[in-house]
Design a protein around this motif. Structure first.
Motif, PDB file in Angstrom:
ATOM      1  N   VAL A  11     -37.505 -23.241  -1.893  1.00 28.89           N
ATOM      2  CA  VAL A  11     -37.809 -23.926  -0.641  1.00 28.89           C
ATOM      3  C   VAL A  11     -36.648 -23.736   0.335  1.00 28.89           C
ATOM      4  N   ASN A  12     -36.986 -23.526   1.592  1.00 33.30           N
ATOM      5  CA  ASN A  12     -36.031 -23.413   2.694  1.00 33.30           C
ATOM      6  C   ASN A  12     -35.238 -22.115   2.711  1.00 33.30           C
ATOM      7  N   ILE A  13     -35.642 -21.133   1.964  1.00 37.66           N
ATOM      8  CA  ILE A  13     -35.022 -19.814   2.073  1.00 37.66           C
ATOM      9  C   ILE A  13     -35.806 -19.041   3.126  1.00 37.66           C
ATOM     10  N   HIS A  14     -35.083 -18.560   4.131  1.00 33.08           N
ATOM     11  CA  HIS A  14     -35.699 -17.920   5.293  1.00 33.08           C
ATOM     12  C   HIS A  14     -35.716 -16.404   5.107  1.00 33.08           C
ATOM     13  N   LEU A  15     -36.918 -15.839   5.116  1.00 29.28           N
ATOM     14  CA  LEU A  15     -37.108 -14.402   4.952  1.00 29.28           C
ATOM     15  C   LEU A  15     -37.623 -13.788   6.245  1.00 29.28           C
ATOM     16  N   LEU A  16     -37.115 -12.632   6.578  1.00 27.06           N
ATOM     17  CA  LEU A  16     -37.654 -11.827   7.673  1.00 27.06           C
ATOM     18  C   LEU A  16     -38.376 -10.653   7.046  1.00 27.06           C
ATOM     19  N   ILE A  17     -39.678 -10.585   7.271  1.00 30.58           N
ATOM     20  CA  ILE A  17     -40.481  -9.474   6.749  1.00 30.58           C
ATOM     21  C   ILE A  17     -40.713  -8.484   7.879  1.00 30.58           C
ATOM     22  N   VAL A  18     -40.348  -7.235   7.643  1.00 27.24           N
ATOM     23  CA  VAL A  18     -40.515  -6.176   8.633  1.00 27.24           C
ATOM     24  C   VAL A  18     -41.620  -5.269   8.126  1.00 27.24           C
ATOM     25  N   ALA A  42     -41.441  -9.234  11.884  1.00 26.97           N
ATOM     26  CA  ALA A  42     -41.235  -8.217  12.910  1.00 26.97           C
ATOM     27  C   ALA A  42     -42.085  -7.015  12.535  1.00 26.97           C
ATOM     28  N   VAL A  43     -42.612  -6.341  13.553  1.00 22.63           N
ATOM     29  CA  VAL A  43     -43.463  -5.183  13.287  1.00 22.63           C
ATOM     30  C   VAL A  43     -42.710  -3.866  13.438  1.00 22.63           C
ATOM     31  N   ASP A  44     -41.474  -3.919  13.922  1.00 21.07           N
ATOM     32  CA  ASP A  44     -40.695  -2.690  14.058  1.00 21.07           C
ATOM     33  C   ASP A  44     -39.211  -2.995  13.883  1.00 21.07           C
ATOM     34  N   ALA A  45     -38.446  -1.937  13.788  1.00 21.66           N
ATOM     35  CA  ALA A  45     -37.014  -2.070  13.527  1.00 21.66           C
ATOM     36  C   ALA A  45     -36.291  -2.787  14.662  1.00 21.66           C
ATOM     37  N   ILE A  49     -34.083  -6.231  14.246  1.00 25.52           N
ATOM     38  CA  ILE A  49     -32.675  -6.370  14.626  1.00 25.52           C
ATOM     39  C   ILE A  49     -32.500  -7.568  15.553  1.00 25.52           C
ATOM     40  N   ALA A  50     -33.371  -7.681  16.542  1.00 24.22           N
ATOM     41  CA  ALA A  50     -33.281  -8.797  17.483  1.00 24.22           C
ATOM     42  C   ALA A  50     -33.475 -10.140  16.776  1.00 24.22           C
ATOM     43  N   LEU A  51     -34.486 -10.235  15.924  1.00 26.14           N
ATOM     44  CA  LEU A  51     -34.728 -11.490  15.202  1.00 26.14           C
ATOM     45  C   LEU A  51     -33.572 -11.836  14.273  1.00 26.14           C
ATOM     46  N   ALA A  52     -33.042 -10.861  13.558  1.00 25.58           N
ATOM     47  CA  ALA A  52     -31.950 -11.123  12.618  1.00 25.58           C
ATOM     48  C   ALA A  52     -30.696 -11.601  13.341  1.00 25.58           C
ATOM     49  N   LYS A  53     -30.483 -11.125  14.554  1.00 24.03           N
ATOM     50  CA  LYS A  53     -29.318 -11.557  15.331  1.00 24.03           C
ATOM     51  C   LYS A  53     -29.512 -12.956  15.908  1.00 24.03           C
ATOM     52  N   ASP A  54     -30.751 -13.279  16.312  1.00 21.88           N
ATOM     53  CA  ASP A  54     -31.028 -14.536  17.003  1.00 21.88           C
ATOM     54  C   ASP A  54     -31.344 -15.702  16.083  1.00 21.88           C
ATOM     55  N   ASP A  55     -31.880 -15.428  14.905  1.00 13.02           N
ATOM     56  CA  ASP A  55     -32.356 -16.481  14.013  1.00 13.02           C
ATOM     57  C   ASP A  55     -31.870 -16.183  12.603  1.00 13.02           C
ATOM     58  N   PRO A  56     -30.862 -16.901  12.132  1.00 11.30           N
ATOM     59  CA  PRO A  56     -30.289 -16.577  10.816  1.00 11.30           C
ATOM     60  C   PRO A  56     -31.342 -16.553   9.705  1.00 11.30           C
ATOM     61  N   VAL A  57     -31.322 -15.481   8.937  1.00  9.67           N
ATOM     62  CA  VAL A  57     -32.236 -15.343   7.804  1.00  9.67           C
ATOM     63  C   VAL A  57     -31.411 -15.125   6.538  1.00  9.67           C
ATOM     64  N   ASN A  81     -23.485  -4.392  11.998  1.00 16.26           N
ATOM     65  CA  ASN A  81     -23.420  -5.452  12.999  1.00 16.26           C
ATOM     66  C   ASN A  81     -22.728  -6.670  12.391  1.00 16.26           C
ATOM     67  N   GLN A  82     -21.763  -7.224  13.078  1.00 16.02           N
ATOM     68  CA  GLN A  82     -20.996  -8.366  12.575  1.00 16.02           C
ATOM     69  C   GLN A  82     -21.889  -9.556  12.235  1.00 16.02           C
ATOM     70  N   ILE A  83     -22.935  -9.785  13.005  1.00 10.86           N
ATOM     71  CA  ILE A  83     -23.814 -10.941  12.800  1.00 10.86           C
ATOM     72  C   ILE A  83     -24.730 -10.747  11.596  1.00 10.86           C
ATOM     73  N   THR A  84     -25.185  -9.519  11.363  1.00 11.04           N
ATOM     74  CA  THR A  84     -26.229  -9.288  10.357  1.00 11.04           C
ATOM     75  C   THR A  84     -25.745  -8.570   9.097  1.00 11.04           C
ATOM     76  N   LYS A  85     -24.490  -8.190   9.035  1.00 13.41           N
ATOM     77  CA  LYS A  85     -24.036  -7.333   7.939  1.00 13.41           C
ATOM     78  C   LYS A  85     -24.123  -7.972   6.561  1.00 13.41           C
ATOM     79  N   GLN A  86     -24.114  -9.290   6.469  1.00 11.99           N
ATOM     80  CA  GLN A  86     -24.165  -9.960   5.168  1.00 11.99           C
ATOM     81  C   GLN A  86     -25.592 -10.248   4.687  1.00 11.99           C
TER      82      GLN A  86
END
Length: 142
Positions: A11-18, A42-45, A49-57, A81-86
């Motif tokens: 529960v509460n684990i946030h996934l971004l599906i591309v 997201a439907v494309d790369a 990238i935009a979602l991963a930078k704006d909304d922590p997953v 990217n510093q924000i998304t590299k981890q």
């Protein structure tokens, strides 16, 4: 502990599906929602990238079949990217013929699952990645 029998740990684990394939996304997302995951799509790369930078997953699940940027380009862009590299990235791949798995892992993917796969294998692999890479691991999410 069997990940499948431990839904409350997810529960509460946030996934971004591309995934550009809406049908494939719906199938996967319905299963993942039943486990309590929070999902973004997201439907494309570029959107990923935009979602991963704006909304922590906590993890990105990437279906290889995208058009403009290749999966390796997307992976490298996120890892540089510093924000998304981890953020760990799990690649769903219909075939590993174009690239061998070791090349994909060397490019920065945290795991590669060839399709078709079982739900149990998929969830277990996600749990293993989260335990290794995230402060919000499956064990800590309880």
């Amino acid at each position: 502990m069997d990940i499948i029998s431990s839904k409350s740990q997810l529960v509460n684990i946030h996934l971004l599906i591309v995934d550009k394939d809406h049908h494939q996304y719906e199938l996967l997302s319905n299963h993942l929602k039943n486990f309590g995951f929070i999902l973004s799509h997201a439907v494309d790369a570029e959107g990923a990238i935009a979602l991963a930078k704006d909304d922590p997953v906590d993890m990105i699940i990437y279906n290889w079949v995208l058009e403009k940027l290749t999966g390796i380009d997307l992976c490298r862009s996120l890892k540089n990217n510093q924000i998304t590299k981890q953020i760990p990235i799990l690649l769903l791949n219909r075939t590993t013929q174009e690239f061998d798995v070791s090349s994909l892992l060397d490019a920065g993917f945290d795991s590669v699952i060839s399709q078709p796969f079982t739900l149990k294998e998929f969830i277990s692999r996600m749990g293993a990645i989260l335990r290794r890479t995230s402060a919000k691991s499956v064990n800590e999410a309880v």
